[in-house]
Scaffold this active site. Structure first.
Site, PDB file in Angstrom:
ATOM      1  N   HIS A  75       6.406   2.825   3.658  1.00  0.00           N
ATOM      2  CA  HIS A  75       7.694   3.492   3.726  1.00  0.00           C
ATOM      3  C   HIS A  75       7.819   4.694   2.791  1.00  0.00           C
ATOM      4  O   HIS A  75       8.660   5.571   3.014  1.00  0.00           O
ATOM      5  CB  HIS A  75       8.820   2.495   3.471  1.00  0.00           C
ATOM      6  CG  HIS A  75      10.128   3.020   3.941  1.00  0.00           C
ATOM      7  ND1 HIS A  75      10.314   3.454   5.229  1.00  0.00           N
ATOM      8  CD2 HIS A  75      11.285   3.246   3.298  1.00  0.00           C
ATOM      9  CE1 HIS A  75      11.539   3.896   5.362  1.00  0.00           C
ATOM     10  NE2 HIS A  75      12.160   3.798   4.207  1.00  0.00           N
TER      11      HIS A  75
ATOM     12  N   SER B 116      13.044   7.722  -7.527  1.00  0.00           N
ATOM     13  CA  SER B 116      12.299   6.563  -7.035  1.00  0.00           C
ATOM     14  C   SER B 116      10.835   6.881  -6.816  1.00  0.00           C
ATOM     15  O   SER B 116       9.958   6.165  -7.313  1.00  0.00           O
ATOM     16  CB  SER B 116      12.901   6.023  -5.742  1.00  0.00           C
ATOM     17  OG  SER B 116      12.055   5.006  -5.278  1.00  0.00           O
ATOM     18  N   VAL B 117      10.538   7.950  -6.055  1.00  0.00           N
ATOM     19  CA  VAL B 117       9.110   8.236  -5.885  1.00  0.00           C
ATOM     20  C   VAL B 117       8.486   8.551  -7.249  1.00  0.00           C
ATOM     21  O   VAL B 117       7.331   8.229  -7.504  1.00  0.00           O
ATOM     22  CB  VAL B 117       8.807   9.329  -4.834  1.00  0.00           C
ATOM     23  CG1 VAL B 117       9.072   8.840  -3.439  1.00  0.00           C
ATOM     24  CG2 VAL B 117       9.522  10.620  -5.102  1.00  0.00           C
TER      25      VAL B 117
ATOM     26  N   ARG C 283      25.094   9.170  -6.244  1.00  0.00           N
ATOM     27  CA  ARG C 283      25.271   8.644  -4.885  1.00  0.00           C
ATOM     28  C   ARG C 283      26.360   7.588  -4.793  1.00  0.00           C
ATOM     29  O   ARG C 283      27.084   7.522  -3.806  1.00  0.00           O
ATOM     30  CB  ARG C 283      23.951   8.037  -4.411  1.00  0.00           C
ATOM     31  CG  ARG C 283      22.934   9.084  -4.133  1.00  0.00           C
ATOM     32  CD  ARG C 283      21.600   8.473  -3.811  1.00  0.00           C
ATOM     33  NE  ARG C 283      20.664   9.550  -3.510  1.00  0.00           N
ATOM     34  CZ  ARG C 283      19.380   9.376  -3.295  1.00  0.00           C
ATOM     35  NH1 ARG C 283      18.853   8.159  -3.363  1.00  0.00           N
ATOM     36  NH2 ARG C 283      18.595  10.393  -3.027  1.00  0.00           N
TER      37      ARG C 283
ATOM     38  N   GLY D  11       0.811  -1.234   0.000  1.00  0.00           N
ATOM     39  CA  GLY D  11       0.000   0.000   0.000  1.00  0.00           C
ATOM     40  C   GLY D  11       0.828   1.260   0.000  1.00  0.00           C
ATOM     41  O   GLY D  11       0.385   2.305   0.473  1.00  0.00           O
ATOM     42  N   GLY D  12       2.056   1.200  -0.545  1.00  0.00           N
ATOM     43  CA  GLY D  12       2.876   2.410  -0.707  1.00  0.00           C
ATOM     44  C   GLY D  12       2.442   3.165  -1.953  1.00  0.00           C
ATOM     45  O   GLY D  12       1.376   2.894  -2.538  1.00  0.00           O
TER      46      GLY D  12
ATOM     47  N   GLU E 144       9.783  -0.086  -5.794  1.00  0.00           N
ATOM     48  CA  GLU E 144      11.117  -0.552  -5.414  1.00  0.00           C
ATOM     49  C   GLU E 144      11.218  -2.074  -5.441  1.00  0.00           C
ATOM     50  O   GLU E 144      12.316  -2.626  -5.570  1.00  0.00           O
ATOM     51  CB  GLU E 144      11.489   0.011  -4.025  1.00  0.00           C
ATOM     52  CG  GLU E 144      12.969  -0.113  -3.751  1.00  0.00           C
ATOM     53  CD  GLU E 144      13.420   0.570  -2.476  1.00  0.00           C
ATOM     54  OE1 GLU E 144      12.725   1.466  -1.970  1.00  0.00           O
ATOM     55  OE2 GLU E 144      14.504   0.191  -1.985  1.00  0.00           O
TER      56      GLU E 144
ATOM     57  N   ALA F  61       3.568   3.100  -5.015  1.00  0.00           N
ATOM     58  CA  ALA F  61       3.468   2.314  -6.245  1.00  0.00           C
ATOM     59  C   ALA F  61       2.206   1.459  -6.251  1.00  0.00           C
ATOM     60  O   ALA F  61       1.453   1.438  -7.237  1.00  0.00           O
ATOM     61  CB  ALA F  61       4.709   1.432  -6.397  1.00  0.00           C
TER      62      ALA F  61
END
Ligand SMILES: Cc1cc2nc3c(=O)[nH]c(=O)nc-3n(C[C@H](O)[C@H](O)[C@H](O)COP(=O)(O)OP(=O)(O)OC[C@H]3O[C@@H](n4cnc5c(N)ncnc54)[C@H](O)[C@@H]3O)c2cc1C
Length: 659
Positions: free
Chosen positions: A43, A410-411, A301, A13-14, A394, A16
């Site tokens: 998360h 990513s988001v 990074r 349920g994030g 992810e 995505a």
């Protein structure tokens, strides 16, 4: 044991999972979401700094477009990404961000007039034009040519997840929370749902579905020092692997974020450096320009993390009783900026370090942060091997990040891939493949198999502790499968993980409670986490080159001649101790941007024999069409629009569009 039927089961349920669910629901399907925690506590809520989309509204983003976002992402990936997917992504990201605005995300906005900014350690004044006033603002992030990370102060994920969740509620999508999918239900060829355990009561149920979508986030918790929440244990990827059919892509590609606060590993966002913060060593000397003159603190990074560790290894860290670290200095941004745009960072520093970052330095050291690897899918987010199984976010390897993800991508991926997955799941359900007879005996067999496994754990007379073995796995991963890897230590890590795998069969529980029992949960997750850890470690051992976040000290060059390939891990037999690794070649002849130097990091790679050929082909194509605009040129080089759902194909609009 209950059997529940739904058209589409979304596990996670994030951002995505919810976006995919909304898309499928809008196409008239009955959708159910499962989550370990209330959806708004997924998360994704922890995402701080921003979401990348090439809007080009603010001065720092002026001239930005999909082409630049594409090139930054491919370079960031160290040419590991699927370039068609990157195109699909960069084209759709501006639409995603505007959709999120319409759904209520209070994006920080451009304000016309003069502003003070901090760049390269100096204060400057920029003047935003009146035409941009009120449009969505962006900040600078690592590895990008433009300011492209749209943000809501430093609570971006929180704001996005709340808006997304509210849309899911409005669409009438039920979220069954505190439930855990512990196995997928398959008939050998097709995924038909999942066996689910209620974390409060221990009851098992089968959720049978025409399409199942895994959106369970990353697996950072196989490491000891991670920015990830404790729920990020990678169970979605693990249960896909356990089907013996679905494959995981590039599991060795694990990201370490430069600024985990030391020693806990809690993240302070890349936005700190994007907004002008500096990295200092133990002597409070700014060291990054010496290593990376072009991008300094804002190289990608993987590069910054390596430089930091090298600097510490050279004896330049600040020494404490917990070990050595470096400093992040955001004092120069000033209290007003920190209170307004970095207030979560300020609170994290206050609560966890007892310091005020507008007056004191923040102790930092790289920490595990993101899993580029995951369930391998095609362009439609559909598993290539197991029909009816989709994966997004992810948990998936779609694969737009290759061997290193750029901050803010990513988001953006969660929402964009969610948009695409929602449509492709609906298309799948509408196709001949999408209507199946959901057999009750298939559900009952799967339920019985899981019930038997749980009983075996509860009845075990061994003497091992799941919690202790989990800690040993995490130590091993942090110590031996981290930023710098060597064949010898990877081999040792594989041996340790195999030993832990053997010992995990002898786990004994002190409490026999079948309901809320964290020890039982740790016991059944441990062997699955070990499988993921083995996919990462074995994949890293076999990949004899350095690419993005996967750095082999014994093979320091990126080797395009041998390794322009994606690793695919599977676990065909439950009794196997190691994953089976296969490789999928990336086709240079279909690349819009053939491999080259990233613009930061070392300039030392072994060329693929086809790189020069493709470069010549591209130069020729461009020369043949001198009148072509940037859209036509792009289409000549690598057409991708046909891969997108029709509704997402339109051009994006920007203030400065000239072509
Ligand atoms: C501290 C931090 C800051 C970050 N900041 C940024 C940023 O600024 N910009 C950016 O682009 N990225 C950022 N990231 C990365 C980004 O937040 C994540 O990659 C992204 O939000 C993951 O979203 P997701 O929907 O894939 O998974 P998640 O949001 O992790 O959701 C996973 C869902 O799956 C559920 N779940 C898991 N396992 C099961 C199971 N077995 N059964 C049922 N449900 C299950 C969980 O309950 C949860 O609902 C950050 C990451 C961290 C750790």
């Amino acid at each position: 044991m209950e059997i529940i039927y739904t058209d589409v089961l979304v596990i996670g349920g994030g951002l995505a999972g919810q976006r995919a669910a909304i898309g499928a629901r809008r196409r008239g399907l009955d959708v159910t979401i499962l989550s370990l925690v209330p959806a708004k506590r997924s998360h994704s809520a922890a995402a701080q700094g921003g979401m990348q989309a090439s809007l080009g509204n603010c001065l720092g983003g002026s001239g930005d477009n999909e082409d630049l976002h594409f090139a930054d992402t491919v370079r960031g990936s160290d040419w590991g990404a699927d370039q068609e997917v990157v195109r699909m992504f960069t084209h759709t990201a501006p639409k995603a961000i505007r959709e999120m605005a319409a759904w209520g995300v209070p994006w920080s906005r451009v304000r016309q007039g003069p502003h003070s900014i901090t760049e390269d350690g100096e204060q400057k004044t920029i003047t935003e034009p009146a035409a941009a006033h009120g449009l969505i603002d962006s900040r600078n992030f690592g590895g990008t040519a433009k300011w492209r990370a749209c943000y809501v102060a430093d609570g971006t994920g929180h704001a996005m997840l709340y808006a997304m969740s509210n849309q899911a509620i409005a669409a009438g999508i039920p979220v069954h929370e505190r439930l855990e999918a512990i196995a997928l239900i398959c008939d050998g060829e097709r995924c038909c749902g999942a066996v689910v355990r209620n974390l409060m009561t221990g009851a098992l149920s089968a959720y049978m579905a025409r399409a199942t979508c895994i959106a369970t986030g990353g697996f950072g918790r196989i490491y000891r020092v991670s920015t990830n929440a404790v729920i990020n244990e990678g169970m979605g990827a693990a249960i896909a692997l356990e089907t013996g059919i679905a494959r995981l892509g590039n599991m060795e590609a694990v990201q370490f974020h430069p600024t985990g606060i030391f020693p806990a590993g809690i993240l302070v966002t890349e936005g700190c450096r994007g907004d002008g913060g500096l990295l200092l060593d133990g002597a409070e000397h700014r060291f990054m320009p010496g290593y990376e003159p072009e991008k300094r603190e804002l190289a990608s990074r993987d590069v910054v993390s390596r430089r930091m560790e090298e600097h510490i290894a050279a004896g330049h860290g600040a020494t404490t009783r917990f070990g050595d670290h470096l400093w992040l200095d955001i004092r120069l941004l000033g209290a007003e900026h920190i209170d307004g745009k970095l207030r979560e960072v300020k609170e994290i520093c206050q609560y966890f370090l007892g310091i005020d970052p507008s007056r004191e330095l923040i102790p930092v050291r790289p920490a595990q942060h993101y899993s580029m690897g995951g369930i391998r899918t095609d362009h439609n987010c559909h598993s290539r091997e197991l029909r009816g199984l989709f994966a997004v976010g992810e948990a998936a390897c779609w694969d737009m990040h290759g061997f290193n993800r750029l901050g803010g991508n990513s988001v953006a991926e969660t929402v964009v891939a969610g948009m695409i997955a929602g449509e492709s799941i609906a298309d799948f359900c509408a196709s001949a493949d999408g209507s199946i007879q959901l057999a009750t005996n298939l559900a009952n067999d799967a339920l019985s198999a899981q019930a038997a496994q749980l009983t075996a754990i509860a009845d075990s007379t061994g003497n091992e502790s799941a919690v202790e073995l989990t800690k040993l796995m995490q130590e091993t991963m942090t110590d031996k499968v981290g930023i710098f890897r060597r064949g010898e230590s990877l081999q040792q890590a594989v041996q340790t993980l195999l030993e832990l795998q053997r010992r995990s069969a002898g786990v004994r529980l002190r409490s026999s409670a079948s309901g809320a029992n964290p020890e039982l949960v740790a016991a059944y997750r441990l062997p699955r986490m070990l499988k993921l850890a083995l996919c990462v470690t074995h994949g890293a051992l076999m990949r004899c080159e350095s690419r993005g976040a996967h750095y082999r000290e014994d093979y320091p060059q990126r080797d395009d001649a041998q390794w322009l390939r994606r690793t695919l891990a599977s676990w065909p037999d439950a009794d196997d101790t190691l994953p089976t690794l296969d490789y999928e070649a990336l086709d240079i002849h279909r690349m819009e941007l053939p491999p080259g130097w990233r613009g930061y990091g070392t300039k030392d790679s072994i060329d693929h024999p086809s790189t020069a050929i493709r470069e010549t082909e591209i130069a020729q194509l461009i020369a043949n069409y001198p009148e072509a605009d940037r859209y036509q040129r792009q289409n000549l080089l690598m057409p991708f629009h046909h891969l997108l759902p029709p509704g997402f194909r339109g051009r994006n609009q920007r203030l400065e569009d000239t072509e």
